[in-house]
Design an enzyme around this catalytic site. Structure first.
Site, mmCIF file in Angstrom:
data_model
loop_
_atom_site.group_PDB
_atom_site.id
_atom_site.type_symbol
_atom_site.label_atom_id
_atom_site.label_comp_id
_atom_site.label_asym_id
_atom_site.label_seq_id
_atom_site.Cartn_x
_atom_site.Cartn_y
_atom_site.Cartn_z
ATOM 1 C CG ASP A 17 -1.627 1.233 1.475
ATOM 2 O OD1 ASP A 17 -2.285 1.688 0.529
ATOM 3 O OD2 ASP A 17 -1.558 1.797 2.589
ATOM 4 C CG ASP A 19 -2.033 7.342 0.260
ATOM 5 O OD1 ASP A 19 -1.109 8.055 -0.134
ATOM 6 O OD2 ASP A 19 -3.118 7.237 -0.353
#
Ligand code: BG6
Ligand code: MG
Length: 226
Positions: A17, A19
Protein backbone atom coordinates in the site's frame (compact mmCIF):
# COMPACT_ATOMS: atom_id res chain seq x y z
CA UNK A 1 9.31 -45.50 5.32
CA UNK A 2 7.65 -43.21 2.79
CA UNK A 3 9.08 -39.73 2.57
CA UNK A 4 6.35 -37.16 2.87
CA UNK A 5 7.30 -33.95 1.06
CA UNK A 6 6.69 -30.77 3.00
CA UNK A 7 5.50 -27.97 0.78
CA UNK A 8 6.14 -24.48 2.03
CA UNK A 9 4.88 -21.43 0.18
CA UNK A 10 7.47 -19.57 -1.82
CA UNK A 11 7.27 -15.81 -1.53
CA UNK A 12 8.06 -14.13 -4.83
CA UNK A 13 6.72 -10.59 -4.42
CA UNK A 14 5.73 -7.88 -1.99
CA UNK A 15 2.78 -5.60 -2.75
CA UNK A 16 2.81 -2.33 -0.83
CA UNK A 17 0.00 0.00 0.00
CA UNK A 18 1.31 3.53 -0.56
CA UNK A 19 -0.43 6.03 1.74
CA UNK A 20 0.77 5.43 5.30
CA UNK A 21 3.19 2.59 4.44
CA UNK A 22 5.78 4.17 2.13
CA UNK A 23 4.88 7.84 2.67
CA UNK A 24 2.90 9.69 5.33
CA UNK A 25 0.19 11.00 3.01
CA UNK A 26 -2.41 9.54 5.41
CA UNK A 27 -1.89 12.74 7.42
CA UNK A 28 -2.47 14.97 4.38
CA UNK A 29 -5.71 13.10 3.61
CA UNK A 30 -6.79 13.73 7.22
CA UNK A 31 -5.99 17.45 7.03
CA UNK A 32 -7.90 17.90 3.76
CA UNK A 33 -10.98 15.89 4.87
CA UNK A 34 -11.04 17.67 8.22
CA UNK A 35 -10.97 21.05 6.47
CA UNK A 36 -13.98 19.94 4.42
CA UNK A 37 -15.84 18.74 7.53
CA UNK A 38 -15.07 22.02 9.31
CA UNK A 39 -16.44 23.93 6.33
CA UNK A 40 -19.62 21.83 6.59
CA UNK A 41 -19.90 22.70 10.28
CA UNK A 42 -18.50 19.71 12.19
CA UNK A 43 -15.17 18.20 13.20
CA UNK A 44 -13.49 14.79 13.62
CA UNK A 45 -10.18 13.64 15.06
CA UNK A 46 -7.29 11.39 14.00
CA UNK A 47 -8.81 8.43 15.83
CA UNK A 48 -11.99 8.65 13.75
CA UNK A 49 -9.79 9.13 10.68
CA UNK A 50 -8.61 5.49 11.02
CA UNK A 51 -11.93 4.43 9.46
CA UNK A 52 -11.05 6.38 6.30
CA UNK A 53 -7.65 4.81 5.72
CA UNK A 54 -7.49 2.68 2.61
CA UNK A 55 -11.06 3.60 1.69
CA UNK A 56 -11.72 5.24 -1.70
CA UNK A 57 -12.48 8.93 -2.13
CA UNK A 58 -16.27 8.81 -2.58
CA UNK A 59 -16.68 6.08 0.05
CA UNK A 60 -14.67 8.24 2.50
CA UNK A 61 -16.91 11.23 1.75
CA UNK A 62 -20.03 9.15 2.49
CA UNK A 63 -18.56 8.10 5.87
CA UNK A 64 -17.70 11.73 6.73
CA UNK A 65 -21.13 13.04 5.71
CA UNK A 66 -22.61 10.32 7.93
CA UNK A 67 -20.58 11.65 10.90
CA UNK A 68 -22.00 15.11 10.25
CA UNK A 69 -25.55 13.76 9.82
CA UNK A 70 -25.67 15.33 6.34
CA UNK A 71 -27.09 14.00 3.12
CA UNK A 72 -26.06 15.45 -0.25
CA UNK A 73 -27.03 14.90 -3.87
CA UNK A 74 -24.62 13.17 -6.24
CA UNK A 75 -23.51 16.46 -7.93
CA UNK A 76 -22.99 18.08 -4.50
CA UNK A 77 -20.89 15.09 -3.42
CA UNK A 78 -18.80 15.31 -6.55
CA UNK A 79 -18.13 19.00 -5.88
CA UNK A 80 -17.15 18.28 -2.26
CA UNK A 81 -14.82 15.42 -3.23
CA UNK A 82 -13.28 17.65 -5.91
CA UNK A 83 -12.68 20.41 -3.37
CA UNK A 84 -11.04 17.99 -0.93
CA UNK A 85 -8.85 16.62 -3.69
CA UNK A 86 -7.71 20.15 -4.64
CA UNK A 87 -6.59 20.78 -1.05
CA UNK A 88 -4.96 17.36 -0.88
CA UNK A 89 -3.12 17.87 -4.17
CA UNK A 90 -1.71 21.15 -2.87
CA UNK A 91 0.03 19.09 -0.15
CA UNK A 92 1.32 16.34 -2.42
CA UNK A 93 2.61 18.79 -5.04
CA UNK A 94 5.11 19.92 -2.39
CA UNK A 95 6.29 16.40 -1.51
CA UNK A 96 9.97 15.53 -1.91
CA UNK A 97 12.02 12.30 -1.69
CA UNK A 98 12.76 13.31 1.93
CA UNK A 99 9.17 12.30 2.78
CA UNK A 100 9.67 8.62 2.04
CA UNK A 101 9.21 6.96 5.45
CA UNK A 102 12.28 5.69 7.35
CA UNK A 103 13.55 2.26 6.34
CA UNK A 104 11.65 2.10 3.03
CA UNK A 105 14.64 2.52 0.69
CA UNK A 106 16.72 0.00 2.66
CA UNK A 107 13.93 -2.58 2.73
CA UNK A 108 13.35 -2.23 -1.04
CA UNK A 109 17.10 -2.74 -1.52
CA UNK A 110 16.92 -5.97 0.51
CA UNK A 111 14.08 -7.22 -1.70
CA UNK A 112 16.11 -6.43 -4.83
CA UNK A 113 19.07 -8.33 -3.41
CA UNK A 114 16.82 -11.36 -2.75
CA UNK A 115 15.17 -11.23 -6.18
CA UNK A 116 11.77 -10.48 -4.64
CA UNK A 117 9.52 -8.54 -7.02
CA UNK A 118 7.71 -5.38 -5.94
CA UNK A 119 4.32 -3.86 -6.63
CA UNK A 120 2.02 -1.09 -5.39
CA UNK A 121 -1.61 -1.69 -4.43
CA UNK A 122 -3.19 1.66 -3.60
CA UNK A 123 -6.79 2.90 -3.60
CA UNK A 124 -5.59 6.38 -4.48
CA UNK A 125 -6.09 8.02 -7.86
CA UNK A 126 -3.13 10.24 -6.90
CA UNK A 127 -0.71 7.34 -6.32
CA UNK A 128 1.34 7.86 -9.49
CA UNK A 129 1.77 11.59 -8.74
CA UNK A 130 2.99 10.79 -5.23
CA UNK A 131 5.40 8.08 -6.39
CA UNK A 132 6.83 10.52 -8.95
CA UNK A 133 7.14 13.35 -6.39
CA UNK A 134 9.10 11.18 -3.95
CA UNK A 135 11.18 9.45 -6.63
CA UNK A 136 9.88 5.90 -6.07
CA UNK A 137 8.16 5.18 -9.41
CA UNK A 138 11.00 3.14 -10.90
CA UNK A 139 11.30 0.90 -7.86
CA UNK A 140 8.03 -0.93 -8.65
CA UNK A 141 7.38 -3.34 -11.46
CA UNK A 142 3.61 -3.09 -11.15
CA UNK A 143 1.49 -0.16 -9.96
CA UNK A 144 -2.23 -0.71 -9.29
CA UNK A 145 -4.02 2.45 -8.18
CA UNK A 146 -7.50 3.92 -7.73
CA UNK A 147 -7.87 4.52 -11.47
CA UNK A 148 -7.79 0.73 -12.04
CA UNK A 149 -10.44 -0.18 -9.49
CA UNK A 150 -14.19 -0.73 -9.50
CA UNK A 151 -14.28 -1.77 -5.85
CA UNK A 152 -12.55 -0.11 -2.89
CA UNK A 153 -10.68 -1.94 -0.08
CA UNK A 154 -11.80 -4.02 1.90
CA UNK A 155 -12.60 -5.66 -1.44
CA UNK A 156 -9.47 -7.60 -2.52
CA UNK A 157 -9.61 -6.32 -6.14
CA UNK A 158 -6.57 -4.03 -5.76
CA UNK A 159 -4.25 -6.82 -4.62
CA UNK A 160 -5.76 -9.42 -6.94
CA UNK A 161 -5.00 -7.14 -9.90
CA UNK A 162 -1.46 -6.64 -8.57
CA UNK A 163 -0.83 -10.39 -8.31
CA UNK A 164 -2.41 -10.96 -11.73
CA UNK A 165 -0.13 -8.37 -13.35
CA UNK A 166 2.87 -9.98 -11.65
CA UNK A 167 1.67 -13.37 -12.90
CA UNK A 168 1.67 -14.75 -9.34
CA UNK A 169 -0.82 -16.35 -6.97
CA UNK A 170 -1.86 -14.51 -3.78
CA UNK A 171 0.01 -17.04 -1.64
CA UNK A 172 3.26 -16.00 -3.38
CA UNK A 173 2.78 -12.36 -2.33
CA UNK A 174 3.04 -10.46 0.95
CA UNK A 175 0.86 -7.36 1.30
CA UNK A 176 2.03 -4.47 3.50
CA UNK A 177 -0.85 -2.30 4.76
CA UNK A 178 -1.47 0.39 7.37
CA UNK A 179 -5.28 0.28 7.15
CA UNK A 180 -7.75 -2.16 8.70
CA UNK A 181 -9.65 -2.14 5.38
CA UNK A 182 -6.43 -3.02 3.55
CA UNK A 183 -5.60 -5.96 5.82
CA UNK A 184 -9.15 -7.19 5.40
CA UNK A 185 -8.72 -6.92 1.61
CA UNK A 186 -5.43 -8.84 1.69
CA UNK A 187 -6.87 -11.63 3.83
CA UNK A 188 -10.03 -11.85 1.72
CA UNK A 189 -7.83 -12.30 -1.35
CA UNK A 190 -5.72 -15.04 0.28
CA UNK A 191 -2.51 -12.97 0.58
CA UNK A 192 -0.01 -12.91 3.43
CA UNK A 193 -0.82 -9.74 5.36
CA UNK A 194 1.65 -7.56 7.26
CA UNK A 195 0.07 -4.73 9.25
CA UNK A 196 2.24 -1.61 9.44
CA UNK A 197 1.52 0.48 12.53
CA UNK A 198 -0.33 -0.14 15.75
CA UNK A 199 -1.01 -3.91 16.13
CA UNK A 200 -4.44 -3.20 17.68
CA UNK A 201 -5.69 -1.76 14.39
CA UNK A 202 -5.44 -5.07 12.55
CA UNK A 203 -5.92 -8.09 14.79
CA UNK A 204 -6.27 -10.43 11.78
CA UNK A 205 -2.89 -9.63 10.18
CA UNK A 206 -0.33 -12.47 10.02
CA UNK A 207 2.27 -10.09 11.50
CA UNK A 208 2.24 -6.50 12.74
CA UNK A 209 5.30 -4.27 12.54
CA UNK A 210 5.69 -0.64 13.62
CA UNK A 211 7.23 0.37 10.27
CA UNK A 212 9.79 -0.73 7.69
CA UNK A 213 12.68 0.71 9.69
CA UNK A 214 15.08 -2.00 10.93
CA UNK A 215 13.02 -4.66 9.19
CA UNK A 216 15.05 -7.62 7.98
CA UNK A 217 13.68 -9.76 5.18
CA UNK A 218 14.88 -13.05 6.69
CA UNK A 219 13.44 -12.19 10.12
CA UNK A 220 10.10 -11.29 8.53
CA UNK A 221 9.93 -14.59 6.65
CA UNK A 222 10.67 -16.50 9.85
CA UNK A 223 7.68 -14.88 11.53
CA UNK A 224 5.23 -15.71 8.75
CA UNK A 225 3.38 -19.02 9.26
CA UNK A 226 4.43 -20.21 5.76
C1 BG6 B 1 -6.02 5.55 0.06
C2 BG6 B 1 -6.06 6.36 1.33
O1 BG6 B 1 -4.71 5.14 -0.21
O2 BG6 B 1 -6.52 6.29 -1.05
C3 BG6 B 1 -7.46 6.90 1.57
O3 BG6 B 1 -5.66 5.55 2.43
C4 BG6 B 1 -7.93 7.67 0.33
O4 BG6 B 1 -7.45 7.71 2.71
C5 BG6 B 1 -7.85 6.77 -0.90
O5 BG6 B 1 -9.28 8.12 0.52
C6 BG6 B 1 -8.26 7.50 -2.18
O6 BG6 B 1 -7.32 8.50 -2.43
P1 BG6 B 1 -7.44 9.61 -3.55
O7 BG6 B 1 -6.04 10.22 -3.61
O8 BG6 B 1 -7.81 8.95 -4.83
O9 BG6 B 1 -8.48 10.59 -3.09
MG1 MG C 1 -2.66 3.19 3.59
Amino acid sequence: MAIVPIFTAMIRACIFDLDGVLVDTAHYHFLAWRRLANQLGFDFDEKANEALKGVGRMESLDIILGWGGLSKTRPEKEALAHQKNEWYRAYIREMTPGEVLPGVAGFLDQLDAQGIRKGIGSSSKNAKTILRQVGLTDRFEVIVDGTDLQRSKPDPQVFQLGAERLGLSPRECIVFEDAAAGIEAALAGGFWAVGVGDAEIFPGAHIAIPGLENLHWSALLEKLPL
